[in-house]
Design a protein around this motif. Structure first.
Motif, PDB file in Angstrom:
ATOM      1  N   ALA A  11       0.839  -1.201   0.000  1.00  0.00           N
ATOM      2  CA  ALA A  11       0.000   0.000   0.000  1.00  0.00           C
ATOM      3  C   ALA A  11       0.869   1.244   0.000  1.00  0.00           C
ATOM      4  O   ALA A  11       2.050   1.198   0.359  1.00  0.00           O
ATOM      5  N   THR A  12       0.282   2.347  -0.428  1.00  0.00           N
ATOM      6  CA  THR A  12       0.967   3.634  -0.407  1.00  0.00           C
ATOM      7  C   THR A  12       0.110   4.642   0.332  1.00  0.00           C
ATOM      8  O   THR A  12      -1.111   4.614   0.256  1.00  0.00           O
ATOM      9  N   VAL A  13       0.786   5.531   1.042  1.00  0.00           N
ATOM     10  CA  VAL A  13       0.125   6.627   1.747  1.00  0.00           C
ATOM     11  C   VAL A  13       0.863   7.899   1.369  1.00  0.00           C
ATOM     12  O   VAL A  13       2.095   7.952   1.447  1.00  0.00           O
ATOM     13  N   GLU A  14       0.119   8.902   0.955  1.00  0.00           N
ATOM     14  CA  GLU A  14       0.708  10.198   0.634  1.00  0.00           C
ATOM     15  C   GLU A  14       0.472  11.142   1.803  1.00  0.00           C
ATOM     16  O   GLU A  14      -0.636  11.189   2.343  1.00  0.00           O
ATOM     17  N   ILE A  15       1.506  11.851   2.181  1.00  0.00           N
ATOM     18  CA  ILE A  15       1.390  12.870   3.224  1.00  0.00           C
ATOM     19  C   ILE A  15       1.309  14.208   2.502  1.00  0.00           C
ATOM     20  O   ILE A  15       2.269  14.635   1.856  1.00  0.00           O
ATOM     21  N   LYS A  16       0.131  14.819   2.564  1.00  0.00           N
ATOM     22  CA  LYS A  16      -0.100  16.059   1.827  1.00  0.00           C
ATOM     23  C   LYS A  16      -1.138  16.893   2.552  1.00  0.00           C
ATOM     24  O   LYS A  16      -2.098  16.358   3.094  1.00  0.00           O
ATOM     25  N   ASN A  17      -0.950  18.206   2.540  1.00  0.00           N
ATOM     26  CA  ASN A  17      -1.865  19.134   3.212  1.00  0.00           C
ATOM     27  C   ASN A  17      -2.022  18.771   4.681  1.00  0.00           C
ATOM     28  O   ASN A  17      -3.117  18.807   5.235  1.00  0.00           O
ATOM     29  N   PHE A  18      -0.922  18.362   5.292  1.00  0.00           N
ATOM     30  CA  PHE A  18      -0.878  18.010   6.711  1.00  0.00           C
ATOM     31  C   PHE A  18      -1.896  16.922   7.054  1.00  0.00           C
ATOM     32  O   PHE A  18      -2.599  16.992   8.062  1.00  0.00           O
ATOM     33  N   ALA A  19      -1.956  15.893   6.201  1.00  0.00           N
ATOM     34  CA  ALA A  19      -2.842  14.746   6.417  1.00  0.00           C
ATOM     35  C   ALA A  19      -2.247  13.517   5.746  1.00  0.00           C
ATOM     36  O   ALA A  19      -1.480  13.624   4.787  1.00  0.00           O
ATOM     37  N   PHE A  20      -2.617  12.345   6.266  1.00  0.00           N
ATOM     38  CA  PHE A  20      -2.242  11.068   5.662  1.00  0.00           C
ATOM     39  C   PHE A  20      -3.374  10.664   4.723  1.00  0.00           C
ATOM     40  O   PHE A  20      -4.545  10.643   5.130  1.00  0.00           O
ATOM     41  N   SER A  21      -3.046  10.350   3.476  1.00  0.00           N
ATOM     42  CA  SER A  21      -4.090  10.013   2.501  1.00  0.00           C
ATOM     43  C   SER A  21      -3.716   8.751   1.740  1.00  0.00           C
ATOM     44  O   SER A  21      -2.696   8.735   1.052  1.00  0.00           O
ATOM     45  N   HIS A  39       0.772   8.417  13.846  1.00  0.00           N
ATOM     46  CA  HIS A  39       0.640   9.875  13.851  1.00  0.00           C
ATOM     47  C   HIS A  39       1.925  10.517  13.333  1.00  0.00           C
ATOM     48  O   HIS A  39       2.921   9.831  13.103  1.00  0.00           O
ATOM     49  N   CYS A  40       1.884  11.832  13.200  1.00  0.00           N
ATOM     50  CA  CYS A  40       3.085  12.620  12.896  1.00  0.00           C
ATOM     51  C   CYS A  40       3.535  13.270  14.194  1.00  0.00           C
ATOM     52  O   CYS A  40       2.752  13.976  14.838  1.00  0.00           O
ATOM     53  N   THR A  41       4.787  13.033  14.579  1.00  0.00           N
ATOM     54  CA  THR A  41       5.267  13.592  15.848  1.00  0.00           C
ATOM     55  C   THR A  41       5.424  15.112  15.806  1.00  0.00           C
ATOM     56  O   THR A  41       5.438  15.752  16.846  1.00  0.00           O
ATOM     57  N   PHE A  42       5.521  15.678  14.609  1.00  0.00           N
ATOM     58  CA  PHE A  42       5.698  17.124  14.489  1.00  0.00           C
ATOM     59  C   PHE A  42       4.383  17.901  14.530  1.00  0.00           C
ATOM     60  O   PHE A  42       4.376  19.090  14.848  1.00  0.00           O
ATOM     61  N   HIS A  43       3.284  17.267  14.159  1.00  0.00           N
ATOM     62  CA  HIS A  43       2.013  17.987  13.990  1.00  0.00           C
ATOM     63  C   HIS A  43       0.903  17.269  14.756  1.00  0.00           C
ATOM     64  O   HIS A  43       0.445  16.204  14.343  1.00  0.00           O
ATOM     65  N   VAL A  48      -3.238  12.704  13.524  1.00  0.00           N
ATOM     66  CA  VAL A  48      -3.360  11.538  14.397  1.00  0.00           C
ATOM     67  C   VAL A  48      -4.422  10.576  13.851  1.00  0.00           C
ATOM     68  O   VAL A  48      -5.145  10.909  12.911  1.00  0.00           O
ATOM     69  N   ASN A  49      -4.479   9.399  14.463  1.00  0.00           N
ATOM     70  CA  ASN A  49      -5.514   8.399  14.172  1.00  0.00           C
ATOM     71  C   ASN A  49      -5.474   7.815  12.759  1.00  0.00           C
ATOM     72  O   ASN A  49      -6.479   7.306  12.283  1.00  0.00           O
ATOM     73  N   ALA A  50      -4.349   7.889  12.090  1.00  0.00           N
ATOM     74  CA  ALA A  50      -4.217   7.182  10.817  1.00  0.00           C
ATOM     75  C   ALA A  50      -3.978   5.709  11.154  1.00  0.00           C
ATOM     76  O   ALA A  50      -3.478   5.389  12.250  1.00  0.00           O
ATOM     77  N   LYS A  51      -4.351   4.799  10.238  1.00  0.00           N
ATOM     78  CA  LYS A  51      -4.282   3.366  10.571  1.00  0.00           C
ATOM     79  C   LYS A  51      -3.775   2.512   9.423  1.00  0.00           C
ATOM     80  O   LYS A  51      -4.086   2.768   8.267  1.00  0.00           O
ATOM     81  N   VAL A  52      -3.045   1.488   9.811  1.00  0.00           N
ATOM     82  CA  VAL A  52      -2.717   0.385   8.909  1.00  0.00           C
ATOM     83  C   VAL A  52      -3.388  -0.850   9.507  1.00  0.00           C
ATOM     84  O   VAL A  52      -3.103  -1.208  10.658  1.00  0.00           O
ATOM     85  N   VAL A  53      -4.296  -1.447   8.760  1.00  0.00           N
ATOM     86  CA  VAL A  53      -4.966  -2.665   9.199  1.00  0.00           C
ATOM     87  C   VAL A  53      -4.292  -3.822   8.465  1.00  0.00           C
ATOM     88  O   VAL A  53      -4.278  -3.847   7.225  1.00  0.00           O
ATOM     89  N   VAL A  54      -3.749  -4.764   9.226  1.00  0.00           N
ATOM     90  CA  VAL A  54      -3.024  -5.899   8.668  1.00  0.00           C
ATOM     91  C   VAL A  54      -3.845  -7.159   8.949  1.00  0.00           C
ATOM     92  O   VAL A  54      -4.153  -7.465  10.099  1.00  0.00           O
TER      93      VAL A  54
END
Length: 127
Positions: free
Chosen positions: A46-56, A111-115, A119-125
């Motif tokens: 999977a891929t996650v893009e970090i953009k506009n201060f969010a995980f997408s 989460h991002c430790t800087f911002h 928070v609350n982004a998830k990887v479900v395995v």
């Protein structure tokens, strides 16, 4: 009066040609399909893009043994840091990536430790 109609006719012809050209572009290509899980388009990694201060996307689902790759597409540095300590990307500069393989089934909240709002982004395995 003839010049007026000629001018109007020319404008109409330009508009029609422009419209036809715009509607033609891309018509030979099929419409792209949106996957159910945009972060996991191949059923594997999977891929996650970090953009506009969010995980997408904020949540991705993968099978055990697969990986997630985070890419920082923002102008500020970010991290992808598991709340339970299972993984930590460290500081990701603009355009930097981080890949982590998940071997154990479970839900990993990160989460991002800087911002503090990231928070609350998830990887479900799953098995």
């Amino acid at each position: 009066m003839k010049k007026y109609f000629l001018g109007i006719s020319l404008i109409i012809a330009i508009v029609v040609i422009t419209f036809a050209a715009c509607s033609k572009s891309g018509s030979d290509s099929p419409e792209p399909q949106k996957p159910d899980n945009p972060g996991n388009t191949a059923g594997g990694d999977a891929t996650v893009e970090i953009k506009n201060f969010a995980f997408s996307p904020a949540t991705v689902t993968i099978k055990a043994g697969k990986s997630v790759t985070w890419t920082n597409a923002d102008s500020a540095p970010h991290t992808a840091t598991d709340d339970g300590g299972a993984f930590d990307s460290g500081s990701l500069a603009t355009s930097a990536t981080y890949k982590h393989a998940f071997t154990t089934a479970g839900t990993y909240t990160y989460h991002c430790t800087f911002h503090s709002n990231m928070v609350n982004a998830k990887v479900v395995v799953t098995n």
